[in-house]
Write a protein that holds these residues in place. Sequence first.
Motif, PDB file in Angstrom:
ATOM      1  N   GLY A   1      11.778  -0.061   5.930  1.00 24.44           N
ATOM      2  CA  GLY A   1      12.049  -0.845   4.741  1.00 24.44           C
ATOM      3  C   GLY A   1      11.509  -2.256   4.773  1.00 24.44           C
ATOM      4  N   ARG A   2      10.479  -2.493   5.590  1.00 26.02           N
ATOM      5  CA  ARG A   2       9.893  -3.829   5.640  1.00 26.02           C
ATOM      6  C   ARG A   2       9.185  -4.166   4.321  1.00 26.02           C
ATOM      7  N   THR A   3       9.075  -5.451   4.040  1.00 22.23           N
ATOM      8  CA  THR A   3       8.423  -5.908   2.811  1.00 22.23           C
ATOM      9  C   THR A   3       7.450  -7.035   3.131  1.00 22.23           C
ATOM     10  N   GLN A   4       6.479  -7.201   2.224  1.00 22.54           N
ATOM     11  CA  GLN A   4       5.537  -8.310   2.342  1.00 22.54           C
ATOM     12  C   GLN A   4       4.994  -8.650   0.957  1.00 22.54           C
ATOM     13  N   ILE A   5       4.956  -9.945   0.642  1.00 20.06           N
ATOM     14  CA  ILE A   5       4.304 -10.377  -0.591  1.00 20.06           C
ATOM     15  C   ILE A   5       2.799 -10.211  -0.408  1.00 20.06           C
ATOM     16  N   VAL A   6       2.186  -9.432  -1.304  1.00 18.79           N
ATOM     17  CA  VAL A   6       0.755  -9.157  -1.176  1.00 18.79           C
ATOM     18  C   VAL A   6      -0.060  -9.815  -2.289  1.00 18.79           C
ATOM     19  N   TYR A   7       0.632 -10.359  -3.302  1.00 13.85           N
ATOM     20  CA  TYR A   7      -0.058 -11.040  -4.404  1.00 13.85           C
ATOM     21  C   TYR A   7       0.891 -12.093  -4.942  1.00 13.85           C
ATOM     22  N   ASN A   8       0.382 -13.313  -5.100  1.00 12.65           N
ATOM     23  CA  ASN A   8       1.223 -14.398  -5.604  1.00 12.65           C
ATOM     24  C   ASN A   8       0.325 -15.397  -6.329  1.00 12.65           C
ATOM     25  N   GLN A   9       0.142 -15.165  -7.626  1.00 10.99           N
ATOM     26  CA  GLN A   9      -0.719 -16.017  -8.436  1.00 10.99           C
ATOM     27  C   GLN A   9      -0.149 -16.143  -9.844  1.00 10.99           C
ATOM     28  N   GLY A  10      -0.256 -17.334 -10.412  1.00 12.08           N
ATOM     29  CA  GLY A  10       0.154 -17.548 -11.797  1.00 12.08           C
ATOM     30  C   GLY A  10       1.608 -17.209 -12.059  1.00 12.08           C
ATOM     31  N   GLY A  11       2.458 -17.370 -11.058  1.00  9.96           N
ATOM     32  CA  GLY A  11       3.870 -17.051 -11.222  1.00  9.96           C
ATOM     33  C   GLY A  11       4.203 -15.576 -11.093  1.00  9.96           C
ATOM     34  N   ILE A  12       3.187 -14.752 -10.824  1.00  7.84           N
ATOM     35  CA  ILE A  12       3.391 -13.309 -10.649  1.00  7.84           C
ATOM     36  C   ILE A  12       3.438 -13.006  -9.158  1.00  7.84           C
ATOM     37  N   VAL A  13       4.535 -12.449  -8.721  1.00  7.23           N
ATOM     38  CA  VAL A  13       4.712 -12.126  -7.302  1.00  7.23           C
ATOM     39  C   VAL A  13       4.820 -10.611  -7.164  1.00  7.23           C
ATOM     40  N   VAL A  14       3.942 -10.038  -6.337  1.00  7.78           N
ATOM     41  CA  VAL A  14       3.969  -8.604  -6.094  1.00  7.78           C
ATOM     42  C   VAL A  14       4.324  -8.387  -4.617  1.00  7.78           C
ATOM     43  N   THR A  15       5.376  -7.629  -4.404  1.00  5.56           N
ATOM     44  CA  THR A  15       5.850  -7.350  -3.046  1.00  5.56           C
ATOM     45  C   THR A  15       5.629  -5.888  -2.720  1.00  5.56           C
ATOM     46  N   ALA A  16       4.960  -5.629  -1.599  1.00  6.43           N
ATOM     47  CA  ALA A  16       4.818  -4.257  -1.093  1.00  6.43           C
ATOM     48  C   ALA A  16       6.067  -3.914  -0.301  1.00  6.43           C
ATOM     49  N   ILE A  17       6.593  -2.735  -0.561  1.00  5.70           N
ATOM     50  CA  ILE A  17       7.829  -2.270   0.082  1.00  5.70           C
ATOM     51  C   ILE A  17       7.514  -1.017   0.877  1.00  5.70           C
ATOM     52  N   GLU A  18       7.762  -1.059   2.164  1.00  3.94           N
ATOM     53  CA  GLU A  18       7.552   0.133   2.996  1.00  3.94           C
ATOM     54  C   GLU A  18       8.587   1.185   2.606  1.00  3.94           C
ATOM     55  N   THR A  19       8.104   2.361   2.240  1.00  2.00           N
ATOM     56  CA  THR A  19       9.020   3.421   1.840  1.00  2.00           C
ATOM     57  C   THR A  19       8.773   4.669   2.679  1.00  2.00           C
ATOM     58  N   ASP A  20       9.524   5.718   2.411  1.00  2.00           N
ATOM     59  CA  ASP A  20       9.498   6.912   3.272  1.00  2.00           C
ATOM     60  C   ASP A  20       8.916   8.105   2.524  1.00  2.00           C
ATOM     61  N   HIS A  21       7.654   8.389   2.817  1.00  2.00           N
ATOM     62  CA  HIS A  21       6.978   9.557   2.245  1.00  2.00           C
ATOM     63  C   HIS A  21       6.365  10.390   3.383  1.00  2.00           C
ATOM     64  N   ARG A  22       7.045  10.352   4.521  1.00  2.00           N
ATOM     65  CA  ARG A  22       6.504  11.064   5.690  1.00  2.00           C
ATOM     66  C   ARG A  22       6.275  12.546   5.395  1.00  2.00           C
ATOM     67  N   PRO A  23       5.155  13.086   5.969  1.00  2.35           N
ATOM     68  CA  PRO A  23       4.331  12.539   7.046  1.00  2.35           C
ATOM     69  C   PRO A  23       3.330  11.473   6.636  1.00  2.35           C
ATOM     70  N   VAL A  24       3.276  11.108   5.354  1.00  2.00           N
ATOM     71  CA  VAL A  24       2.412  10.000   4.947  1.00  2.00           C
ATOM     72  C   VAL A  24       3.067   8.696   5.392  1.00  2.00           C
ATOM     73  N   ALA A  25       2.399   7.952   6.256  1.00  2.00           N
ATOM     74  CA  ALA A  25       2.929   6.675   6.728  1.00  2.00           C
ATOM     75  C   ALA A  25       1.754   5.789   7.171  1.00  2.00           C
ATOM     76  N   PRO A  26       1.680   4.576   6.626  1.00  2.00           N
ATOM     77  CA  PRO A  26       2.638   3.977   5.701  1.00  2.00           C
ATOM     78  C   PRO A  26       2.409   4.398   4.254  1.00  2.00           C
ATOM     79  N   ALA A  27       3.475   4.293   3.481  1.00  2.00           N
ATOM     80  CA  ALA A  27       3.419   4.463   2.026  1.00  2.00           C
ATOM     81  C   ALA A  27       4.237   3.333   1.421  1.00  2.00           C
ATOM     82  N   PHE A  28       3.821   2.866   0.247  1.00  2.00           N
ATOM     83  CA  PHE A  28       4.443   1.686  -0.352  1.00  2.00           C
ATOM     84  C   PHE A  28       5.059   1.992  -1.707  1.00  2.00           C
ATOM     85  N   SER A  29       6.069   1.205  -2.036  1.00  2.00           N
ATOM     86  CA  SER A  29       6.480   0.946  -3.409  1.00  2.00           C
ATOM     87  C   SER A  29       6.068  -0.496  -3.697  1.00  2.00           C
TER      88      SER A  29
END
Length: 368
Positions: free
Chosen positions: A199-227
Amino acid sequence: MKRAAGWLALAGGGLALAAGLAFQFSHAVQDGVFAAGARRQLARQSQLPLTDDALRVLLCGTSSPLPRPQAAKACTLVVAGGRLFIVDIGPEAAENLALWRVPTPRVEAAFLTHFHSDHIGELGELNMQGWAQGRMRPLDVYGPAGLETVVAGFNAAYSFDRQYRNAHHGEGTGRLPLAAGVMTAHPADFVTPGDAPSGRTQIVYNQGGIVVTAIETDHRPVAPAFSYRFDYKGRSVVITGDTVLNAGLTRAASKADVLVSEAQAHHLQNILAAEADAAGQTTLAGVLRDTSRYHINPVEAARMANQAGVRELVYTHVAPPLVFGFLKTPWLRGVSAERPEGVTIGEDGMLITIPLDGSPVRFDQLKG
């Protein structure tokens, strides 16, 4: 009265016949009709509002890998501050964007949740269409580790296409510059491939007041997969990609205005698998059964929405396909007991408006 009506019908039929004959034999009439149609089409404006009074979400593909008429594969578009962002771009989705006159040159970036074909199949088309219609810089693409390989593959596959189009339209004109026709990969580095999701997270886009956070989710065996979570001026939307119910995603979705969640009704999928077995399609049957291990079901998605305290839950990536409207009843079985209100099954073209003033979320439908 009857005689007058008869004469009017006869006159109308005569006029229709005359018009038909004129069209068949007159080049001028044919060209005039075509010009009128072209004029009407070209005058059509995009149905997508770009005003800065709301965070908007457009469902541009709500189907699972199993085909459904009038539904593209996974694709969600987010509009914030006049900027356009795409989350996943599966087969048929680029056609939807074109039919709705979405200005693809204004797509700021694409975010990929993972690399299943139904989530990336039209990445090349999205890039090409935006470039061919006027984008003058490479398209930025964000996603999990491995993104460089995917983006490089699409860039390579479309390399001849770029050269052809530049030769047709660009040389000496400044149109379709080759340097703008490619994509640039921005892989996230906070998750190592193969790690157990936490469930780790990271801000991957932050411009013009728009913040996009990638969320590690569980789609195993696909790993990593994001929301992905989009935050803008106090409003927010979370788009799950493919996942199972997990605590990390629930935490990251906390207090979102809208949760756009994939969902598969496992009980219906298992019936479909049994019918495939009975028809001798054993490989398909096995694949259909396997999917229940790595997809969330509608009741679980409703539970996640409740635990996260979101205002509206919208289902997408709907499986199995709801080819008849009445199938929504068994597909939603058990959902009302978990979440009686604030639940919507998404359709291609559904426009979700989240007003910046905090007023109720609105649902509209774009037309092709």
